[in-house]
Design a protein around this motif. Structure first.
Motif, short mmCIF file in Angstrom:
data_model
loop_
_atom_site.label_atom_id
_atom_site.label_comp_id
_atom_site.label_asym_id
_atom_site.label_seq_id
_atom_site.Cartn_x
_atom_site.Cartn_y
_atom_site.Cartn_z
N UNK A 58 39.95 -8.13 -14.64
CA UNK A 58 39.82 -9.09 -15.89
C UNK A 58 40.23 -10.55 -15.49
N UNK A 59 39.60 -11.40 -16.25
CA UNK A 59 39.84 -12.69 -16.12
C UNK A 59 39.99 -13.09 -17.43
N UNK A 65 34.71 -22.37 -17.92
CA UNK A 65 33.95 -23.68 -17.39
C UNK A 65 34.40 -24.05 -15.95
N UNK A 66 35.20 -23.36 -15.49
CA UNK A 66 35.93 -23.51 -13.83
C UNK A 66 35.26 -23.18 -12.88
N UNK A 71 32.87 -18.81 -9.29
CA UNK A 71 32.83 -17.94 -8.09
C UNK A 71 32.91 -16.50 -8.29
N UNK A 72 33.88 -16.04 -9.00
CA UNK A 72 34.30 -14.66 -9.51
C UNK A 72 32.91 -13.95 -10.03
N UNK A 97 22.99 -17.16 -14.88
CA UNK A 97 23.39 -16.59 -13.66
C UNK A 97 22.65 -15.16 -13.42
N UNK A 98 22.99 -14.21 -14.24
CA UNK A 98 22.40 -12.88 -14.12
C UNK A 98 20.83 -12.98 -13.86
N UNK A 99 20.41 -11.99 -13.19
CA UNK A 99 19.08 -11.60 -13.10
C UNK A 99 18.46 -11.56 -14.44
#
Length: 315
Positions: A58-59, A65-66, A71-72, A97-99
């Motif tokens: 979990x983030x 926006x960081x 990166x995660x 970002x995702x496919x």
């Protein structure tokens, strides 16, 4: 598919639960910190707790926006992001970002009622149905191509709480149905008709203040829209705040000045309503139950010991 989930409150919780129960692999969850905003403490099932219970990283962020979060996300290598009730803007370098991009789940029948609190606004406006839409995210909020959409009818006595329970049950089938379409290779979906689009802001105290120039029919829907656990619609009587817990449109038509405490009708006390109330063609709003400034709840017929005087928008 490998899924990253962005979400918050019960809507995000239901989305995550559906994903965890599916054949898809949830590899990361991003959610907001707890909030003290009145509307964000309602339906506040914890996305973070559910993810942790199932061993999903979990983030917690207010805004995505960081560089550390980016990166995660890259490390998680998602096939798709699924978002529901994410409260701030997701930038293009993340949603692309995702496919397969990002699938957003929104609790309205897009293109109408994009933005915030769509069920409450839709009920106030007398919509005949509400629903849930899964659409692909693009640069315009809630404007991407529709993958799946389901609707439920609005009943004549439904409150916003009733509509929440009706629509929250649509989250799982809409989300998983849309993911199955995408996983099958489908890439062309239904474009939104932007000429029909409407966008609504977050609700605040000013939005639940009763304006007696509204027609009684709209005021009755406002009272239902602000049903518990939402903050109640309110007015002022003799300078003190008075919350309206229940009301009905009067049977009779009443003329005069909006806000006038006028007449006992059945189990209610009729308040004159409508900008053109002077014509005598309008129904009034019959208040049936109220809550006083000191927290007492009682029938309106007990609260109003005599007729006359006015209810006002300000003290």
């Amino acid at each position: 598919m490998r899924v990253v989930m962005f979400g918050y409150q019960t809507w995000g919780h239901r989305t995550l639960r559906a994903l965890l129960d599916s054949e898809h692999d949830v590899v990361l969850v991003v959610t907001h910190p707890k909030s003290e905003h009145a509307y964000e403490k309602i339906w506040s099932d914890s996305v973070a707790d559910l993810a942790t219970e199932h061993g999903v990283p979990v983030v917690i962020r207010n805004r995505p926006d960081d560089e550390e979060l980016f990166a995660r996300l890259k490390e998680a290598d998602p096939d798709i992001i699924v978002a529901n009730n994410w409260r701030t803007w997701i930038p293009p370098h993340i949603y692309n970002l995702p496919r397969h991009g990002t699938l957003n789940i929104h609790d309205s029948l897009l293109p109408k009622y994009a933005g915030f609190s769509p069920l409450i606004w839709a009920l106030i406006n007398g919509e005949q149905e509400v629903g849930v839409t899964a659409h692909m995210m693009d640069e315009v909020l809630d404007a991407g191509d529709i993958v799946q959409q389901r609707a439920v009818p609005v009943g004549p006595k439904d409150t916003a709480t009733d509509l929440f329970h009706k629509t929250v049950d649509l989250i799982a089938p809409v989300t998983i149905g849309a993911l199955d379409q995408i996983a099958s290779g489908q890439a062309e979906f239904t474009r939104q008709d932007r000429s029909q689009a409407s966008f609504f802001h977050k609700r605040a105290e000013e939005d639940i203040r009763i304006d007696w120039t509204w027609p009684a029919e709209a005021l009755e829907r406002l009272v239902r829209a602000q049903s518990a656990p939402y903050p109640s619609a309110f007015t002022f009587h003799r300078g003190k705040r008075l919350e309206v817990l229940s009301a009905v449109v009067s049977e009779g038509r009443y003329g005069g000045t909006p806000g006038r405490v006028f007449y006992r009708e059945g189990d209610g006390v009729v308040i004159v309503a409508g900008a053109d109330a002077r014509t005598g063609r309008n129904h009034g709003l019959a208040l049936t139950r109220v809550r006083t400034e000191d927290g007492r709840e009682l029938p309106a017929t007990e609260y109003f010991t005599s007729m006359g005087g006015y209810l006002t928008s300000r003290p």
